[in-house]
Design a protein around this motif. Structure first.
Motif, short mmCIF file in Angstrom:
data_model
loop_
_atom_site.label_atom_id
_atom_site.label_comp_id
_atom_site.label_asym_id
_atom_site.label_seq_id
_atom_site.Cartn_x
_atom_site.Cartn_y
_atom_site.Cartn_z
N LYS A 16 13.54 2.23 19.30
CA LYS A 16 12.52 1.36 19.90
C LYS A 16 13.14 0.05 20.37
CE LYS A 16 7.94 -0.55 18.90
NZ LYS A 16 6.86 -0.66 17.88
N ARG A 17 14.03 -0.51 19.57
CA ARG A 17 14.65 -1.79 19.93
C ARG A 17 15.55 -1.65 21.16
NH1 ARG A 17 15.59 -6.45 16.82
NH2 ARG A 17 16.19 -8.08 18.30
N VAL A 18 16.32 -0.57 21.21
CA VAL A 18 17.22 -0.36 22.35
C VAL A 18 16.42 -0.15 23.63
CG1 VAL A 18 18.89 1.25 23.34
CG2 VAL A 18 19.17 0.47 20.99
N GLU A 19 15.34 0.61 23.55
CA GLU A 19 14.53 0.85 24.74
C GLU A 19 13.98 -0.46 25.30
OE1 GLU A 19 11.54 3.67 23.81
OE2 GLU A 19 12.93 5.38 23.67
N LYS A 20 13.60 -1.39 24.44
CA LYS A 20 13.09 -2.68 24.90
C LYS A 20 14.20 -3.53 25.53
CE LYS A 20 9.14 -3.10 21.77
NZ LYS A 20 8.51 -3.91 20.68
N MET A 21 15.43 -3.33 25.09
CA MET A 21 16.54 -4.14 25.60
C MET A 21 17.07 -3.63 26.94
SD MET A 21 18.63 -4.71 22.02
CE MET A 21 19.87 -5.76 22.75
N LEU A 22 16.76 -2.38 27.30
CA LEU A 22 17.26 -1.84 28.57
C LEU A 22 16.56 -2.51 29.74
CD1 LEU A 22 17.53 2.00 27.89
CD2 LEU A 22 19.32 0.28 27.79
N PRO A 23 17.31 -2.94 30.76
CA PRO A 23 16.68 -3.57 31.93
C PRO A 23 15.95 -2.54 32.80
CG PRO A 23 19.04 -3.36 32.27
CD PRO A 23 18.79 -2.90 30.87
N LYS A 24 15.00 -3.02 33.58
CA LYS A 24 14.30 -2.18 34.54
C LYS A 24 15.03 -2.26 35.89
CE LYS A 24 11.11 -1.25 31.52
NZ LYS A 24 11.03 0.09 30.89
N ILE A 25 15.15 -1.13 36.55
CA ILE A 25 15.91 -1.11 37.80
C ILE A 25 15.41 0.03 38.66
CG2 ILE A 25 17.71 0.40 36.86
CD1 ILE A 25 19.75 -1.18 38.49
N ASP A 26 15.44 -0.18 39.99
CA ASP A 26 15.10 0.88 40.92
C ASP A 26 16.28 1.84 41.07
OD1 ASP A 26 12.57 -0.12 41.40
OD2 ASP A 26 13.26 -1.42 43.04
N LEU A 27 15.98 3.06 41.45
CA LEU A 27 17.02 4.07 41.54
C LEU A 27 18.13 3.71 42.53
CD1 LEU A 27 18.15 6.78 40.66
CD2 LEU A 27 16.62 7.90 42.29
N PRO A 28 17.82 3.24 43.75
CA PRO A 28 18.93 2.87 44.66
C PRO A 28 19.82 1.78 44.08
CG PRO A 28 16.86 3.06 45.87
CD PRO A 28 16.51 3.12 44.43
N ASP A 29 19.21 0.77 43.45
CA ASP A 29 20.03 -0.30 42.86
C ASP A 29 20.89 0.25 41.72
OD1 ASP A 29 18.89 -2.13 44.59
OD2 ASP A 29 17.26 -2.63 43.22
N LEU A 30 20.36 1.21 40.97
CA LEU A 30 21.13 1.81 39.90
C LEU A 30 22.37 2.51 40.46
CD1 LEU A 30 19.81 3.83 36.88
CD2 LEU A 30 21.53 4.87 38.36
N LEU A 31 22.20 3.24 41.57
CA LEU A 31 23.34 3.94 42.17
C LEU A 31 24.38 2.96 42.69
CD1 LEU A 31 21.45 6.78 44.10
CD2 LEU A 31 22.63 6.94 41.92
#
Length: 880
Positions: free
Chosen positions: A479-494
């Motif tokens: 739960k803690r790790v999921e909250k720490m992950l940033p949000k990002i769009d798929l193109p930006d991730l690539l």
């Protein structure tokens, strides 16, 4: 000395042109406190040159201009360029590696780049000239005949070459006839007479790939001998591909139009007689009950048998005529032989003879079809089928001496030789034709107990593997790790993954392997999003951005996005995934699983197949994925319908994109015949499928001649079956040849497995593999039923859970058009699903790196993070 050993050359102009941390590190090793004194080294310029000469002589380095080593280097470079279809960057890196290995001082970058470019140009000219010369030597008119295929006939919309390279899409007899005509048209060029043994196969394949991706107008404008070389390579490739596609279509026709139809008819006929059979059986059961009771009374009282009294007792239940009629009906509806259902199905198949008759002439008379020695006999009889089809069997019945009796298996004999409507001793022509065509297509708390059955057989009972449960520490960490992950769009991730790995640089031009296009990565990312999300090009098209215009995207899609570049990019991501520190908690990459993800294909294509269980009344494909325990997708392939996965699992494993070769392969309820186990074992894989009927599996024991094996303890009653080691010894050389053919991709594992186990009667070589596989299968079973150590079973279950998480992520990403694939050709399916697999690996890598950073931060903050919890923190589920 450090610079020449690290980068391969001296820096005499500025020896201090190195990172200052390197200087500090060396000073610390040498015990020099004042690091700044190194600046005095450049006060006298000749010093750097003198020291470079001394180091060169002392450590035996060679100058790039040295005549002897220059000749050796050119020999290597020319040989590499001729035998490998590499781009300039890859060849440049190979050149640098060779020079460093042989202690040759590197020249300037521009010097080496010009040399690489020169060598590639010479190799390409040699390739074109060699192929064109071979084509002209075979037939002086052949080059002009090939060029003629580029012309668009009057009234047509496209050229002959474009027509020939379009595979069939319909699954009908007419379409199969056209596919055979296409085979014959391509075979008419007789490209087998063009001797190209001196041309490396990979160079020829790369040239064919480039030609197939080019438009007819571009090929027509090409200069000689390049044009002739490309057309020769393309037509040779199409010749083999057209035959494969025709045979694939034939197999689909046999399975869907003949076999399935006959089975449905047979089942329908049997169901229609079921009410009559039930009624008659009920009458007979009541009469038999009364009869048995009366006979028991006679036997008990030792009285004389009174037949009239017996019939009187029976007639109280049903009249004598009704009982006799019921008995006759049961005899007629339930034949004495056990294989009546198979015989009825074979008979129904012969009624479908008219379905295959239209293309018999083309199939039998096609000169392009050939066979290996074991299949030569079948092919010879296939080529005789047109004559049999034209024969008027009513006037001249077919006799047994006119057919090949050895090609008629036991299951077909009644259908072929016992047709009551034909004269006695004659052969059913229709049944024989269809028969020959059919031949051509062709844990924890694990509690174990042994039960002795009444018939003497031993049954193994194994309890289900219990769940481990989720500790509070793992739930908190997830739960803690999921909250720490940033949000990002798929193109930006690539784009971010590209900045880490450069995986998009693997997308090079089809022709020369370069990437000179401006903002190419932007176009590739847009296409990857389009293909993986299954949304088409419209959402990612932007007329105001040059890299996102439709014309640019279409061009990049045709010339850059293909299976080999996707595989190369995937290899980079697999390597990057294994380098993330947290991955070591999940596995070492030696455990993999292979499972299929089903997709409905609503368009007309021969590359899909029906399966009511998965596709309803539609057709579909299976996307086989190989995933290792580091949560990276290491291989993939597309197969029609929902076949027996084990027949294709080997093909997927033998063509991985990257990563270590897995030692253990877990599958979910795949086909687990003894032959499959044997082939997996000889190739170095521990095949580990889950069994649906574990309690009914056989255990085998092997005993070497003259060697005492002792007893098997409580398993002694279970291990009654013995492995025939003599059969393995006899066929061992041939088994090794089969393994070599599979590893070198000379033959598909799918074809071998079907050939070895045809009609449930394995060939002698197949029997040898079965005996060898029984050893591996028994070892697998023993590990699964181990009552003390459940590690093996949990490894399998955990890996299959990773596979299911990847499939769930794939469904979430591939959301467009409700998850259906709208590709008509196999190449398009492979490219689209290959792009999906690449995007999944990029998502997993991005998530893995941020999970690693999150865990490191939590530990830095003083939290006690257990290694066992990290091992159960895969990125596939977190990535969603």
């Amino acid at each position: 000395m450090c610079t020449v050993r690290y980068i391969g050359r001296f820096l005499p102009d500025d020896p201090l042109d190195v990172p200052w941390v390197v200087v500090e590190y060396l000073a610390e090793q040498l015990g020099i406190k004042d690091v700044s004194c190194v600046k005095q080294y450049t006060e006298r310029k000749p010093t750097a040159y003198e020291h470079a000469w001394e180091i060169r002589d002392a450590y035996e380095y060679h100058e790039y201009d040295d005549p002897e080593w220059g000749r050796k280097f050119r020999t290597f470079l020319y040989g590499r360029a001729w035998t490998h279809a590499e781009g300039p960057v890859a060849l440049f890196n190979q050149a640098v590696g060779w020079l460093r290995r042989h202690r040759v001082l590197l020249p300037g970058v521009s010097v080496l780049a010009r040399k690489v470019s020169e060598v590639r140009t010479v190799a390409e000219k040699r390739l074109h000239a060699t192929i064109a010369r071979a084509a002209h030597r075979a037939d002086a008119a052949l080059p002009q005949d090939l060029v003629a295929t580029l012309v668009t006939p009057e009234g047509a919309r496209f050229s002959e070459l474009e027509r020939l390279r379009r595979p069939p899409t319909r699954t009908t007899g007419t379409a199969f006839a056209r596919s055979l005509e296409r085979v014959d048209e391509i075979a008419a060029f007789q490209l087998g007479r063009v001797r190209l043994s001196q041309v490396p196969p990979n160079r020829l394949a790369a040239l064919a790939r480039y030609g197939l991706g080019s438009k007819a107008a571009s090929l027509e404008r090409a200069e000689e001998p390049k044009r002739t070389a490309m057309l020769t390579a393309v037509m040779r490739h199409l010749e083999a591909k057209a035959i494969d596609e025709a045979l694939d279509l034939f197999q689909v026709l046999m399975a869907t139009r003949l076999i399935s139809t006959a089975k449905r008819k047979t089942e329908k006929d049997r169901l229609s007689t079921l009410p009559q059979l039930e009624k008659a059986s009920r009458v007979l059961a009541q009469a038999a009950k009364v009869l048995f009771e009366e006979l028991e009374l006679v036997e008990t009282h030792d009285a004389d048998l009174d037949t009239a009294a017996l019939w009187a007792a029976v007639e109280e239940v049903a009249p004598r005529a009704a009982v006799m009629s019921a008995a006759a009906l049961v005899v007629s509806l339930v034949p004495e032989d056990e294989g009546s259902a198979d015989v009825a199905m074979r008979a129904a198949l012969t009624n479908l003879y008219n379905t295959v008759r239209p293309f018999l002439a083309l199939l039998g008379e096609s000169k392009a079809l050939q066979a290996a020695p074991p299949g030569a006999r079948v092919l010879a009889k296939v080529q005789r089928l047109p004559a049999l089809a034209r024969r008027r069997v009513k006037d001249k019945p077919l006799l047994p001496r006119e057919v090949d009796d050895k090609l008629v298996p036991a299951a077909w004999r009644k259908a072929v030789y016992a047709n009551a409507d034909l004269p006695q001793g004659s052969v059913d022509r229709d049944a024989y034709v269809v028969c020959v065509l059919r031949l051509e297509s062709a844990g924890a708390d694990a509690k174990v107990s042994l039960d002795i059955q009444p018939n003497g057989r031993v049954k193994l009972n194994v309890a289900k593997l219990g769940a481990l449960g989720e500790p509070k520490s793992l739930a908190w960490l997830r739960k803690r790790v999921e909250k720490m992950l940033p949000k990002i769009d798929l193109p930006d991730l690539l784009f971010e993954v590209q900045s880490w790995t450069g995986f998009l640089d693997a997308f090079v031009y089809l022709g020369d392997g370069t990437t000179r296009m401006k903002d190419l990565t932007t176009s590739v990312v847009a296409l990857l999003v389009s293909e993986a999300c299954n949304i088409g090009m419209t959402p990612v098209t932007n007329p105001g951005h040059e890299a996102l215009t439709r014309s640019r995207l279409v061009h990049v899609d045709q010339f850059y996005l293909r299976s080999d570049t996707i595989a190369a990019a995937n290899a980079m991501l697999i390597q990057a995934q294994s380098d993330v520190p947290i991955v070591a908690y999940w596995g070492d990459g030696l455990l993999a699983s292979v499972d299929g993800l089903r997709f409905v294909v609503p368009v007309r294509t021969i590359s899909s197949a029906p399966s009511p269980k998965y596709f309803g009344f539609k057709r579909g494909i299976t996307w086989l994925n190989a995933v290792n325990d580091q949560v990276a997708g290491i291989g993939q392939m597309v197969v029609p319908g929902t076949p027996r996965d084990s027949l294709h699992i080997l093909d997927a494993l033998l063509n991985l994109d990257g990563g270590a070769k897995p030692e253990m392969v877990a599958t979910d309820n795949a086909s687990y015949s003894d032959i499959v186990f044997g082939i997996f074992r000889i190739l170095g894989y521990n095949f580990s499928p889950r069994f649906k009927d574990l309690d009914d599996q056989r255990f085998w024991r092997a005993a070497m001649p003259g060697v005492e094996t002792g007893t098997y303890g409580v398993l002694e009653p279970l291990a009654r079956n013995r492995v025939n080691l003599k059969k393995i010894e006899m066929w061992w050389p041939d088994m090794l040849r089969v393994a070599g053919s599979l590893v070198t991709n000379q033959v598909r594992a799918y074809d071998l497995l079907r050939m070895f186990g045809r009609e449930r009667h394995p060939t002698p070589l197949g029997q040898a593999f079965a005996e060898y596989g029984r050893i591996a299968k028994t070892e697998h079973l023993l590990r699964m039923v181990d009552p003390v150590d459940d590690t093996y079973r949990r490894q399998m279950n955990r890996q299959l859970t990773v596979q299911e998480s990847r499939h769930k992520l794939a469904r979430d990403v591939c959301h467009g058009k409700r998850g259906t694939i709208h590709q008509a050709y196999r190449d398009g399916m492979e490219d689209q699903l290959g792009a999906l697999g690449l995007v999944l690996n990029a998502i997993v890598l991005w998530t893995t790196r941020y999970i690693d950073a999150a865990v490191a931060q939590l530990r830095a903050e003083g939290h006690d993070i257990r290694d066992e919890d990290i091992a159960r923190l895969p990125p596939s589920s977190t990535a969603t």
